[in-house]
Design a protein around this motif. Sequence first.
Motif, PDB file in Angstrom:
ATOM      1  N   ALA A  96       0.817  -1.213   0.000  1.00  0.00           N
ATOM      2  CA  ALA A  96       0.000   0.000   0.000  1.00  0.00           C
ATOM      3  C   ALA A  96       0.851   1.264   0.000  1.00  0.00           C
ATOM      4  O   ALA A  96       0.350   2.354  -0.297  1.00  0.00           O
ATOM      5  CB  ALA A  96      -0.939   0.003   1.207  1.00  0.00           C
ATOM      6  N   SER A  99       1.452   4.123  -3.189  1.00  0.00           N
ATOM      7  CA  SER A  99       0.852   5.442  -3.418  1.00  0.00           C
ATOM      8  C   SER A  99       1.718   6.547  -2.828  1.00  0.00           C
ATOM      9  O   SER A  99       1.808   7.647  -3.392  1.00  0.00           O
ATOM     10  CB  SER A  99      -0.563   5.501  -2.828  1.00  0.00           C
ATOM     11  OG  SER A  99      -0.540   5.263  -1.428  1.00  0.00           O
ATOM     12  N   SER A 122      -1.491   9.599   1.035  1.00  0.00           N
ATOM     13  CA  SER A 122      -0.647   8.396   0.953  1.00  0.00           C
ATOM     14  C   SER A 122       0.212   8.237   2.198  1.00  0.00           C
ATOM     15  O   SER A 122       0.559   7.109   2.585  1.00  0.00           O
ATOM     16  CB  SER A 122       0.237   8.464  -0.288  1.00  0.00           C
ATOM     17  OG  SER A 122       1.049   9.630  -0.259  1.00  0.00           O
ATOM     18  N   THR A 125      -0.514   5.846   5.277  1.00  0.00           N
ATOM     19  CA  THR A 125      -0.101   4.440   5.267  1.00  0.00           C
ATOM     20  C   THR A 125       1.169   4.233   6.078  1.00  0.00           C
ATOM     21  O   THR A 125       1.376   3.162   6.665  1.00  0.00           O
ATOM     22  CB  THR A 125       0.145   3.973   3.818  1.00  0.00           C
ATOM     23  OG1 THR A 125      -0.941   4.379   2.997  1.00  0.00           O
ATOM     24  CG2 THR A 125       0.297   2.472   3.748  1.00  0.00           C
ATOM     25  N   SER A 150       7.241  -1.822  -2.945  1.00  0.00           N
ATOM     26  CA  SER A 150       6.239  -0.793  -3.243  1.00  0.00           C
ATOM     27  C   SER A 150       6.848   0.368  -4.029  1.00  0.00           C
ATOM     28  O   SER A 150       6.172   0.994  -4.842  1.00  0.00           O
ATOM     29  CB  SER A 150       5.595  -0.290  -1.949  1.00  0.00           C
ATOM     30  OG  SER A 150       6.531   0.395  -1.140  1.00  0.00           O
ATOM     31  N   SER A 238      -2.537   3.804  -7.848  1.00  0.00           N
ATOM     32  CA  SER A 238      -1.773   3.329  -6.692  1.00  0.00           C
ATOM     33  C   SER A 238      -2.592   3.438  -5.414  1.00  0.00           C
ATOM     34  O   SER A 238      -2.579   2.532  -4.567  1.00  0.00           O
ATOM     35  CB  SER A 238      -0.474   4.134  -6.541  1.00  0.00           C
ATOM     36  OG  SER A 238       0.388   3.914  -7.631  1.00  0.00           O
ATOM     37  N   ASN A 242      -4.482   0.523  -2.367  1.00  0.00           N
ATOM     38  CA  ASN A 242      -4.392   0.489  -0.906  1.00  0.00           C
ATOM     39  C   ASN A 242      -5.516  -0.343  -0.307  1.00  0.00           C
ATOM     40  O   ASN A 242      -5.452  -0.754   0.856  1.00  0.00           O
ATOM     41  CB  ASN A 242      -4.464   1.905  -0.329  1.00  0.00           C
ATOM     42  CG  ASN A 242      -3.165   2.662  -0.492  1.00  0.00           C
ATOM     43  OD1 ASN A 242      -2.220   2.167  -1.098  1.00  0.00           O
ATOM     44  ND2 ASN A 242      -3.118   3.869   0.028  1.00  0.00           N
ATOM     45  N   GLU A 244      -6.168  -3.273  -1.233  1.00  0.00           N
ATOM     46  CA  GLU A 244      -5.824  -4.691  -1.378  1.00  0.00           C
ATOM     47  C   GLU A 244      -5.786  -5.444  -0.048  1.00  0.00           C
ATOM     48  O   GLU A 244      -6.102  -6.638  -0.013  1.00  0.00           O
ATOM     49  CB  GLU A 244      -4.486  -4.850  -2.098  1.00  0.00           C
ATOM     50  CG  GLU A 244      -4.242  -6.281  -2.540  1.00  0.00           C
ATOM     51  CD  GLU A 244      -3.003  -6.434  -3.393  1.00  0.00           C
ATOM     52  OE1 GLU A 244      -2.548  -7.582  -3.549  1.00  0.00           O
ATOM     53  OE2 GLU A 244      -2.485  -5.426  -3.903  1.00  0.00           O
TER      54      GLU A 244
END
Length: 253
Positions: A96, A99, A122, A125, A150, A238, A242, A244
């Motif tokens: 994640a 992004s 972003s 995260t 990532s 992207s 996140n 996912e």
Amino acid sequence: MKQAYFKLHIALILAGFTGIFGKLITLNEGLISWYRLFLSSIIMIVFFAIKRSMSSTTSPDKFKIGFTGLLLGLHWLLFYGSIKYSNISVGVVCFALSSFFNAVLGPIINKKRVSFQELFLSGLTLCGIALIFGMDAHYRTGIILGIVSSMFSALYTLYSERIVKQHEGGTFLLWQMVGGCIGLTLVMPLFFLISSTVSIIPSTADFGWLLVLSSFCTVLMYFLINSALKKIPSFTVSLTFNLEPLSPSCLRY
């Protein structure tokens, strides 16, 4: 635009199964990534052999597209390494961060102003990653691999966004997979020097999982992602991924 978002979310669902395959397949992360690219290349070659028509692409463009494939292969290698050294949940959560890297690297690559809104969204995260990193030292190797993975994912998305609009989707995917396979083949000798492996030949079960992974979670998924990138900014793509951690990967494990 609605169609692009629909394709992106179908790709997100398919992406949720990649971590599961990473656990089911007994090969190491390097071989999983290489076979994934190799089988995907074969599938695309067979597709165009049956279709008997393909958009022409110049050699410089093939090289540029192939470079995005190499970035993708390195992302996979590190992503599966993250899963092997930790677990699916940690690997997916670290993914994640793509992004965040997209928000940081995007202005540098595309020579545009930094978006503080993108950095803020972003950057949230990072808090989750820092919390996991501090809780269990056992997962730290996997987390580090996941973070670097990532970054390569963000680079792949950024560079693909710049050139995918100029090419037909299937042709772009073909040279992406072929270029990635060639590039990762050159990297594999170095990988084998630092990572031991029992066998380089997949078992029957592994081959079956690799074939499913390559067909649905690679060829189909990246065709949808590349198609979405023609309409949707790379940061949005992207950031969408996140989600996912809410995918089948973490529901099963």
